[in-house]
Design a protein around this motif. Structure first.
Motif, PDB file in Angstrom:
ATOM      1  N   VAL A  62       0.948  -1.143  -0.036  1.00  0.00           N
ATOM      2  CA  VAL A  62       0.014  -0.184  -0.110  1.00  0.00           C
ATOM      3  C   VAL A  62       0.902   1.295   0.336  1.00  0.00           C
ATOM      4  CG1 VAL A  62      -1.817   1.223   1.373  1.00  0.00           C
ATOM      5  CG2 VAL A  62      -1.799  -1.072   1.216  1.00  0.00           C
ATOM      6  N   ARG A  63       0.407   2.309  -0.687  1.00  0.00           N
ATOM      7  CA  ARG A  63       1.352   3.558  -0.632  1.00  0.00           C
ATOM      8  C   ARG A  63       1.706   3.961   0.512  1.00  0.00           C
ATOM      9  NH1 ARG A  63      -2.259   8.167  -3.744  1.00  0.00           N
ATOM     10  NH2 ARG A  63      -0.430   9.366  -2.708  1.00  0.00           N
ATOM     11  N   PRO A  64       2.832   4.642   0.932  1.00  0.00           N
ATOM     12  CA  PRO A  64       3.157   4.776   2.240  1.00  0.00           C
ATOM     13  C   PRO A  64       2.530   6.046   2.951  1.00  0.00           C
ATOM     14  CG  PRO A  64       4.922   5.333   1.009  1.00  0.00           C
ATOM     15  CD  PRO A  64       3.935   4.206   0.156  1.00  0.00           C
ATOM     16  N   ASP A  65       2.064   6.864   1.794  1.00  0.00           N
ATOM     17  CA  ASP A  65       1.260   7.971   2.297  1.00  0.00           C
ATOM     18  C   ASP A  65      -0.198   8.003   2.348  1.00  0.00           C
ATOM     19  OD1 ASP A  65       0.988   8.005  -0.441  1.00  0.00           O
ATOM     20  OD2 ASP A  65       1.388  10.122  -0.524  1.00  0.00           O
ATOM     21  N   MET A  66      -0.827   6.889   2.529  1.00  0.00           N
ATOM     22  CA  MET A  66      -2.195   6.510   2.504  1.00  0.00           C
ATOM     23  C   MET A  66      -2.918   7.456   3.499  1.00  0.00           C
ATOM     24  SD  MET A  66      -4.315   4.878   1.139  1.00  0.00           S
ATOM     25  CE  MET A  66      -3.697   3.464   0.142  1.00  0.00           C
ATOM     26  N   ALA A  67      -2.415   7.778   4.336  1.00  0.00           N
ATOM     27  CA  ALA A  67      -3.146   8.357   5.538  1.00  0.00           C
ATOM     28  C   ALA A  67      -3.319   9.912   4.958  1.00  0.00           C
ATOM     29  CB  ALA A  67      -2.473   8.459   6.861  1.00  0.00           C
ATOM     30  N   THR A  68      -2.380  10.527   4.277  1.00  0.00           N
ATOM     31  CA  THR A  68      -2.355  11.669   3.539  1.00  0.00           C
ATOM     32  C   THR A  68      -3.342  11.794   2.513  1.00  0.00           C
ATOM     33  OG1 THR A  68      -0.097  12.281   4.337  1.00  0.00           O
ATOM     34  CG2 THR A  68      -1.123  13.712   2.778  1.00  0.00           C
ATOM     35  N   ALA A  69      -3.305  10.580   1.633  1.00  0.00           N
ATOM     36  CA  ALA A  69      -3.931  10.513   0.352  1.00  0.00           C
ATOM     37  C   ALA A  69      -5.533  10.447   0.741  1.00  0.00           C
ATOM     38  CB  ALA A  69      -3.486   9.477  -0.279  1.00  0.00           C
ATOM     39  N   LEU A  70      -6.137   9.712   1.451  1.00  0.00           N
ATOM     40  CA  LEU A  70      -7.280   9.494   1.805  1.00  0.00           C
ATOM     41  C   LEU A  70      -8.201  10.464   1.859  1.00  0.00           C
ATOM     42  CD1 LEU A  70      -7.270   6.605   4.526  1.00  0.00           C
ATOM     43  CD2 LEU A  70      -8.280   6.283   2.337  1.00  0.00           C
ATOM     44  N   PRO A  71      -8.083  11.732   2.400  1.00  0.00           N
ATOM     45  CA  PRO A  71      -8.857  12.888   2.282  1.00  0.00           C
ATOM     46  C   PRO A  71      -8.990  13.714   1.009  1.00  0.00           C
ATOM     47  CG  PRO A  71      -7.175  12.940   4.369  1.00  0.00           C
ATOM     48  CD  PRO A  71      -6.908  12.107   3.261  1.00  0.00           C
ATOM     49  N   THR A  72      -8.060  13.456  -0.024  1.00  0.00           N
ATOM     50  CA  THR A  72      -7.899  14.103  -1.205  1.00  0.00           C
ATOM     51  C   THR A  72      -8.980  13.682  -2.205  1.00  0.00           C
ATOM     52  OG1 THR A  72      -6.413  12.348  -2.075  1.00  0.00           O
ATOM     53  CG2 THR A  72      -5.314  14.611  -0.642  1.00  0.00           C
ATOM     54  N   PHE A  73      -9.280  14.706  -3.162  1.00  0.00           N
ATOM     55  CA  PHE A  73     -10.395  14.211  -4.176  1.00  0.00           C
ATOM     56  C   PHE A  73      -9.683  13.368  -5.313  1.00  0.00           C
ATOM     57  CE2 PHE A  73     -11.813  15.824  -8.325  1.00  0.00           C
ATOM     58  CZ  PHE A  73     -13.157  15.648  -8.199  1.00  0.00           C
ATOM     59  N   GLY A  74      -8.340  13.811  -5.396  1.00  0.00           N
ATOM     60  CA  GLY A  74      -7.702  12.896  -6.452  1.00  0.00           C
ATOM     61  C   GLY A  74      -7.705  11.485  -6.260  1.00  0.00           C
ATOM     62  N   PHE A  75      -7.553  10.958  -5.005  1.00  0.00           N
ATOM     63  CA  PHE A  75      -7.406   9.889  -4.714  1.00  0.00           C
ATOM     64  C   PHE A  75      -8.768   9.073  -4.966  1.00  0.00           C
ATOM     65  CE2 PHE A  75      -7.965   6.349  -1.595  1.00  0.00           C
ATOM     66  CZ  PHE A  75      -7.203   5.602  -1.831  1.00  0.00           C
ATOM     67  N   TRP A  76      -9.795   9.526  -4.525  1.00  0.00           N
ATOM     68  CA  TRP A  76     -11.210   8.997  -4.802  1.00  0.00           C
ATOM     69  C   TRP A  76     -11.643   9.042  -6.201  1.00  0.00           C
ATOM     70  CZ3 TRP A  76     -12.442   5.952  -1.095  1.00  0.00           C
ATOM     71  CH2 TRP A  76     -12.022   6.094   0.084  1.00  0.00           C
TER      72      TRP A  76
END
Length: 228
Positions: A62-76
């Motif tokens: 899993v990408r190491p910055d998952m906690a940071t990525a989860l709230p972003t629009f681009g991730f979803w």
């Protein structure tokens, strides 16, 4: 006797009338478990996706910055794009497994998903400074992105082709394409969990091309592997 076997038997009889063919199919439907082809489809594609996910975790994690990525629009959006195409592919898959059927609503859903993604990607490109456009399109993982999506699609593709062979497709290239698009999209969804690209133009272009490539290969294999 499965639908496929009934069709083989009926089609091989000299002078068999349309009414007899319908009777053969009706008799098969009466003795077959309800929704058996759909259950086979769900199990085969689900098992392939599970294997693909395990392979992704083993190869990439899993990408190491998952906690940071989860709230972003681009991730979803990156997850929603291939998932939407996978849903469209499954809709077409279910219909094209029936004799003489067309892709139906799956085709329209897929076009809608692609159109929305292209609009979002074009908007991001339009609003970005000129110096960032190349990065937004090419990203930093292009050297392995498409290859990994194609690789991770293999177990899903195998499961999908197996499921389609239990059905009775007559449009073999289209049926193969539906299997491939479904496999490529689910593979891209799995890969997106490890991928740290965030630019929507990159996702639209390279994820989209990867899905299309798997669909094309499967379409070419369809007449050979799905013939009955």
């Amino acid at each position: 006797m499965t639908m496929r076997r009934s069709m083989r038997f009926a089609g091989g009889q000299q002078g068999l009338s349309t009414d007899a063919l319908i009777d053969a199919l009706a008799g098969d439907a009466a003795t077959s478990p309800a929704r058996s082809p759909r259950r086979t489809l769900a199990l085969a594609v689900g098992a392939g996706t599970f294997v693909s996910a395990i392979a992704m975790l083993a190869l990439l994690g899993v990408r190491p910055d998952m906690a940071t990525a989860l709230p972003t629009f681009g991730f979803w959006i990156k997850l929603a794009f291939p998932l939407g195409i996978a849903i469209a592919g499954l809709m077409a898959f279910d219909r094209l497994g029936r004799p003489g059927a067309r892709a139906g609503g799956g085709y329209r859903v897929g076009l809608a998903v692609v159109a929305v993604m292209v609009l979002l990607a074009a908007t991001q490109l339009t609003l970005a400074p000129a110096g960032q456009m190349r990065t937004l399109v090419m990203g930093h993982t292009l050297d392995h992105c498409t290859a990994l999506i194609a690789l991770l699609s293999l177990p899903i593709l195998a499961g999908g082709l197996y499921a389609m062979r239990q059905m009775a497709p007559t449009r073999l290239r289209l049926a193969g394409a539906a299997v491939g698009v479904t496999a490529g999209a689910l593979s891209a969804f799995v890969y997106a969990i490890a991928c740290d690209e965030t630019a929507l133009p990159f996702i639209a272009l390279w994820y989209g091309l990867s899905i299309a490539l798997v669909g094309l290969v499967s379409a070419l294999l369809g007449p050979r592997l799905l013939r009955w």
